[in-house]
Design a protein around this motif. Structure first.
Motif, PDB file in Angstrom:
ATOM      1  N   ASN A  99      14.696  33.210   8.323  1.00 10.91           N
ATOM      2  CA  ASN A  99      15.954  33.416   7.824  1.00 10.91           C
ATOM      3  C   ASN A  99      16.197  32.597   6.542  1.00 10.91           C
ATOM      4  O   ASN A  99      16.305  31.680   6.579  1.00 10.91           O
ATOM      5  CB  ASN A  99      17.151  33.193   8.918  1.00 10.91           C
ATOM      6  N   ALA A 101      18.587  31.416   3.568  1.00 11.45           N
ATOM      7  CA  ALA A 101      20.172  31.116   3.702  1.00 11.45           C
ATOM      8  C   ALA A 101      21.164  31.922   3.826  1.00 11.45           C
ATOM      9  O   ALA A 101      22.067  31.811   4.607  1.00 11.45           O
ATOM     10  CB  ALA A 101      20.476  29.486   2.251  1.00 11.45           C
ATOM     11  N   GLN A 104      21.309  32.873   7.203  1.00 12.01           N
ATOM     12  CA  GLN A 104      21.745  31.684   8.127  1.00 12.01           C
ATOM     13  C   GLN A 104      23.178  31.690   8.136  1.00 12.01           C
ATOM     14  O   GLN A 104      24.040  31.353   9.094  1.00 12.01           O
ATOM     15  CB  GLN A 104      21.013  30.531   7.668  1.00 12.01           C
ATOM     16  N   THR A 105      23.774  31.544   6.804  1.00 14.70           N
ATOM     17  CA  THR A 105      25.560  31.659   6.892  1.00 14.70           C
ATOM     18  C   THR A 105      26.039  32.921   7.017  1.00 14.70           C
ATOM     19  O   THR A 105      27.111  32.970   7.097  1.00 14.70           O
ATOM     20  CB  THR A 105      25.585  31.273   5.446  1.00 14.70           C
ATOM     21  N   TYR A 110      19.379  40.285   7.633  1.00 13.22           N
ATOM     22  CA  TYR A 110      17.830  40.304   7.622  1.00 13.22           C
ATOM     23  C   TYR A 110      17.722  41.800   7.506  1.00 13.22           C
ATOM     24  O   TYR A 110      18.005  42.227   8.585  1.00 13.22           O
ATOM     25  CB  TYR A 110      17.131  39.619   8.566  1.00 13.22           C
TER      26      TYR A 110
ATOM     27  N   ARG B 338      16.037  33.997  -1.415  1.00 16.00           N
ATOM     28  CA  ARG B 338      15.798  32.795  -0.598  1.00 16.00           C
ATOM     29  C   ARG B 338      15.971  31.788  -1.665  1.00 16.00           C
ATOM     30  O   ARG B 338      14.894  31.290  -2.275  1.00 16.00           O
ATOM     31  CB  ARG B 338      14.404  33.046  -0.196  1.00 16.00           C
TER      32      ARG B 338
END
Lengths: 189, 519
Positions: A99, A101, A104-105, A110, B338
Motif C-alpha cells: 500500500n 502512503a 495507508q492514510t 488501492y 507512491r
C-alpha cells in the motif's frame, strides 16, 4: 536488442535484479546499458530500472512501447510503466500489494480491479503468487531474485550463466539463498 | 583489459584512480554521492574524505592541487553554488597538480530543489568543462580532465547529469598511472590573489582560454559523425544517446567539450548540412552560442527547456513520432501515487507530530525531513537550500517583530547544520533574534544514504575521529538555552518546544535519535 523494465517499491531489490541481468548479458558478449533513479526512492517511493542489451545500445532509457518485458515486483507499479510495454510484450507481475502512503492514510483506495483489468488488456501477462516460493527460501528479501528467475525462462541465457552472474554480485553468505530463490523462479510453472 | 559494468559515478571514480589522483573530496548529494563512496571502497590509493560542505571540499582539493597533488572534488549542481566562491578564484590561480571538479546536474530535479544548468557556471567561472555521454566516457573523460588541467593550468569541470551518474554500462578498465606529487613551490603572484596579482592572472586565463578553444577545435571530444546531410544535429551529454537512438541516419556533432566551444567545428558542421538542430537538456546553452556565431538553428522551439529529455521527446520533436495507444488507459479508479515518505518510526516524525499540533510556522531545510511538507504532516512552510531555514527564521522575526518568533521554529538536520547551519545560528544570536532552532540529530546524512559527517565521529573510510559536540558548539555560539532530548518521548518534546518557543531569547533543541535505517 532486448529491453527489460524492472519496477517496484524502494527496498524491494529492483537494482540488484537489473545488475544481475546486465552481468549475464555482458558476459554473453552484448553491449549493455541501464538507467535507475536513486535518492527519493530510498524512502519507499516507486523505483524502476531500465535494462537494455544488444549489439549496440545508445539510450539508457527504453522508449515507450519498446519494452520486451516488464517485471513488476508490485501490482500497482505496473500501471506506471505499462505505456513502455511493446505491443505483445511480456508482463510478469508479483500479485502482492504494497500500500502506498495515500492508501495507508485512507485518502485513496488501492484499485480493487487491477488484476482483472490487466488480464483483460494485456494479453501476455503472467501473474505470480510468490509467497510460497519465498516461504521456501525463508526470506521475503529474495523476491527480486525469484522474479528474475521467472524472467530467465524467457531469455536465452543458460542456468550456468545466470548462476555465475549471481555469484559475482551477491555476498558469499547470501549466495546459497539467492541461487535457491533464482532456481525456484526459473522452475516456476 | 578487463570489462566491467559500472555506474557512471563508479566510472568517474575509476577514471580518477587510473589518472593517479591523490586526493578526493566531496559532500554527499544525489546524484553525485557514489563517486566518493566508490573511491573510499575500491581505491584506497586515493586519500578520500567527506568535507562538511562543498566549499570546503573544493578548497581541500584546491590545496592538494596547488601543492602538487592530483585532486578531485565531486558535488551535485547546487553544491557547486556553495563552492562557487573558491571555484571562481581558483580559476584565476590555476593549478599545480591536476584539479578536477565533478559536477552532477539533476534535470527533472529527481532529488533536488531546482534543475539549474551548470554549463553556465563553466562560462561564468572561465573554467573548461567536458561532458561524458555514457559510463565509458565518464571514466575516460575524467582521466583526460587531469591531463588537460595540468596542460592548460586550469581546474577542469566534468559535468554529468542524473542519467550519466545513475546509468550503468560496460567500461573497459585501464591500469593506474602513478603520478608523483610535485613539490609545492611558493609563487604568490600565482597563488595569492591580491588585486595586483589577480589582474595579470585574468589576462593569463584569457590567453589560456584561446589555447583551450584551439584544443576544443581539434580535440576528439568534439566529433562530427557525418550521415545524411539533410539534417544535422548538435548535441551533448546523454541527449547524444537519444539522438543516436532516434535519428540514426542524421549527421551529428557530438559536443564533448562544452566550454570553450569549438567554433570552427560548429561552422564546418553547419556548412555541411541543410538544416541544423540543437538537441540539449535544460537551457539553450549550445543553441545560444551557435546563434551568436551567426548560424541559424532550431532548438528550444521544439525541444523542451524544462525537465530531462527522453528518447520519446526527441523522437517526437525531430521525427514527429508520437507513441502511446498500444494499451488502453486504466480509468476505472485513480492510481494512487507512491511518493517518498518518512519511514514508519522515523525520529523526524515525532518532531513534526508536535510541530503540527502546535501549529507553528516551520522554516525547514534540506534532508529527509523536507518530506514533512507533504501530507500527512504538512508541517513545513519554507525551505530553500542547505542551511537557509535558520536565516529565514531570523528574517521573519526581523520583519514581524519578536512575537513572530513565539509562533515559529527552524528545523535542520545534523549534517545540514554542520554543512551551513552554524553561521546563520551565529547571526541569530549576534543580531539578537529570540527564535528556537531544532537540530534533528539522527546521527548521519540520512537522505543520501547515511554518510558520516563531523558529528558522527567517523570518516568516509570508516576510521574513528573526533566527534563534533553540537551541544558545546551551540553554547559556544552564545545560545544559553540548549536542551537535548529524545523525540520518541513526544509529550516531553512537546513540553520542551512550548517552553523554548515561548522564551524571549535564542534557544536550541537538539532532538537526538538515530535514523531507524542505521544499523
Amino acid at each position: 536488442m532486448k529491453n527489460v523494465i524492472f519496477a517496484g517499491v524502494g527496498g524491494q531489490g529492483v537494482i540488484l535484479a537489473s545488475k544481475i541481468l546486465m552481468e549475464v548479458a555482458k558476459n554473453a558478449g552484448y553491449d549493455v546499458k541501464e538507467s535507475e533513479v536513486h535518492g527519493m526512492a530510498q524512502r519507499g517511493g516507486s523505483v524502476d530500472c531500465n535494462v537494455r542489451y544488444g549489439d549496440r545500445v545508445y539510450s539508457p532509457l527504453i522508449p515507450r512501447e519498446e519494452a520486451d518485458f516488464i517485471v513488476s515486483l508490485e501490482m500497482l507499479e505496473v500501471m506506471r510503466k505499462l505505456e513502455y510495454l511493446a505491443p505483445g510484450g511480456r508482463l510478469i507481475v508479483n500479485t502482492e500489494k504494497v500500500n502506498p502512503a495515500p492508501v495507508q492514510t485512507g485518502a485513496m483506495q488501492y484499485p480493487p480491479d487491477l488484476r482483472e483489468w490487466i488480464s483483460k488488456n494485456v494479453k501476455n501477462a503472467l501473474f505470480v503468487d510468490t509467497s510460497g516460493m519465498l516461504k521456501e527460501v525463508g526470506t521475503r528479501k529474495a523476491l527480486n531474485i525469484v522474479m528474475l528467475g521467472i524472467l530467465s525462462r524467457d531469455l536465452e541465457f543458460t542456468r550456468e550463466q545466470w548462476e555465475s552472474a549471481i555469484k559475482s554480485l551477491v555476498k558469499e553468505k547470501f549466495l546459497d539463498m539467492n541461487i535457491k530463490a533464482f532456481n525456484l523462479g526459473r522452475e516456476y510453472n | 583489459m578487463e570489462k566491467k559494468v559500472l555506474l557512471g559515478n563508479e566510472a568517474i571514480a575509476r577514471g580518477a584512480y587510473e589518472a593517479g589522483c591523490h586526493v578526493a573530496t566531496a559532500y554527499p548529494g544525489t546524484p553525485s554521492t557514489e563517486i566518493l563512496e566508490t573511491i573510499a571502497r575500491d581505491y584506497r590509493e586515493i586519500r578520500s574524505q567527506w568535507s562538511p560542505n562543498e566549499k570546503v571540499a573544493l578548497e581541500v582539493a584546491a590545496g592538494a592541487s596547488v601543492s602538487g597533488g592530483r585532486a578531485l572534488a565531486a558535488m551535485k549542481h547546487v553544491g557547486l553554488n556553495v563552492a562557487a566562491d573558491p571555484l571562481f578564484t581558483f580559476s584565476y590561480t590555476g593549478v599545480n597538480g591536476g584539479f578536477v571538479i565533478v559536477n552532477a546536474d539533476d534535470p527533472s530535479a529527481w532529488s533536488s530543489q531546482n534543475e539549474q544548468d551548470n554549463r553556465h557556471l563553466a562560462r561564468a567561472a572561465k573554467v573548461p568543462m567536458i561532458e561524458p555521454s555514457n559510463p565509458q566516457e565518464a571514466k575516460d573523460f575524467t582521466k583526460l580532465a587531469f591531463d588537460l588541467s595540468e596542460e592548460f593550468d586550469r581546474p577542469v569541470i566534468v559535468r554529468i547529469t542524473t542519467r550519466i551518474a545513475h546509468s550503468q554500462g560496460i567500461v573497459e578498465l585501464g591500469e593506474r598511472q602513478e603520478v608523483p606529487v610535485k613539490p609545492f613551490v611558493r609563487n604568490p603572484q600565482k597563488f595569492v590573489m591580491l588585486p595586483a596579482h589577480a589582474r595579470p592572472r585574468h589576462v593569463f586565463i584569457e590567453e589560456q582560454h584561446k589555447k583551450l578553444k584551439e584544443y576544443s577545435n581539434r580535440s576528439p571530444l568534439n566529433r562530427i559523425e557525418w550521415g545524411n546531410k539533410k539534417r544535422g544535429i548538435i548535441t551533448d551529454s546523454v541527449a547524444y544517446q537519444y539522438v543516436k537512438e532516434t535519428c540514426p541516419d542524421d549527421s551529428v556533432l557530438k559536443i564533448g567539450m562544452v566550454w570553450p566551444m569549438p567554433d570552427d567545428v560548429i561552422r564546418e558542421f553547419a556548412a555541411g548540412v541543410e538544416k541544423l538542430y540543437v538537441v540539449e537538456e535544460l537551457d539553450p546553452f549550445i543553441e545560444d552560442y551557435v546563434k551568436a556565431l551567426g548560424i541559424p538553428c532550431t532548438g528550444k522551439e521544439i525541444i523542451p527547456i524544462c525537465f530531462e529529455l527522453t528518447p520519446d521527446i526527441v523522437d517526437r520533436a525531430l521525427n514527429g513520432k508520437i507513441k502511446g495507444g498500444a494499451y488502453p488507459k486504466y480509468e476505472t479508479n485513480p492510481v494512487p501515487p507512491r511518493p517518498p515518505a518518512l519511514c514508519a518510526g522515523c525520529p523526524h516524525g515525532f518532531v513534526f507530530t508536535v510541530l503540527k499540533k502546535l501549529d507553528l510556522h516551520v522554516n525547514g531545510d534540506i534532508g529527509c525531513y523536507t518530506l514533512a511538507a507533504l501530507p500527512p504532516y504538512s508541517a513545513m512552510h519554507t525551505q530553500g537550500c542547505m542551511g537557509a531555514g535558520i536565516g529565514m527564521h531570523l528574517g521573519m522575526e526581523k520583519a514581524h517583530g519578536p512575537e513572530m518568533a513565539r509562533k515559529s521554529v527552524a528545523v535542520i538536520g545534523d549534517s545540514t547544520f554542520v554543512h551551513s547551519g552554524i553561521t546563520p545560528l551565529i547571526d541569530l544570536v549576534y543580531n539578537k533574534g529570540t527564535g528556537t532552532v531544532i537540530i534533528m540529530d539522527n546521527r548521519g546524512t540520512a537522505m543520501t544514504g547515511h554518510q558520516d559527517h563531523p558529528g558522527t565521529g567517523k570518516t568516509l573510510s570508516g576510521e574513528e575521529t573526533h566527534t563534533l559536540d553540537l551541544e558545546l558548539l551551540v553554547k559556544a555560539i552564545g545560545v544559553k538555552r540548549v536542551v537535548v532530548t529524545d523525540p520518541k518521548n513526544v509529550e516531553e518534546l512537546e513540553r520542551i518546544v512550548r517552553e523554548e518557543v515561548a522564551a524571549p531569547e535564542p534557544s536550541v533543541i537538539i532532538s537526538k535519535r538515530k535514523c531507524i535505517l542505521i544499523k
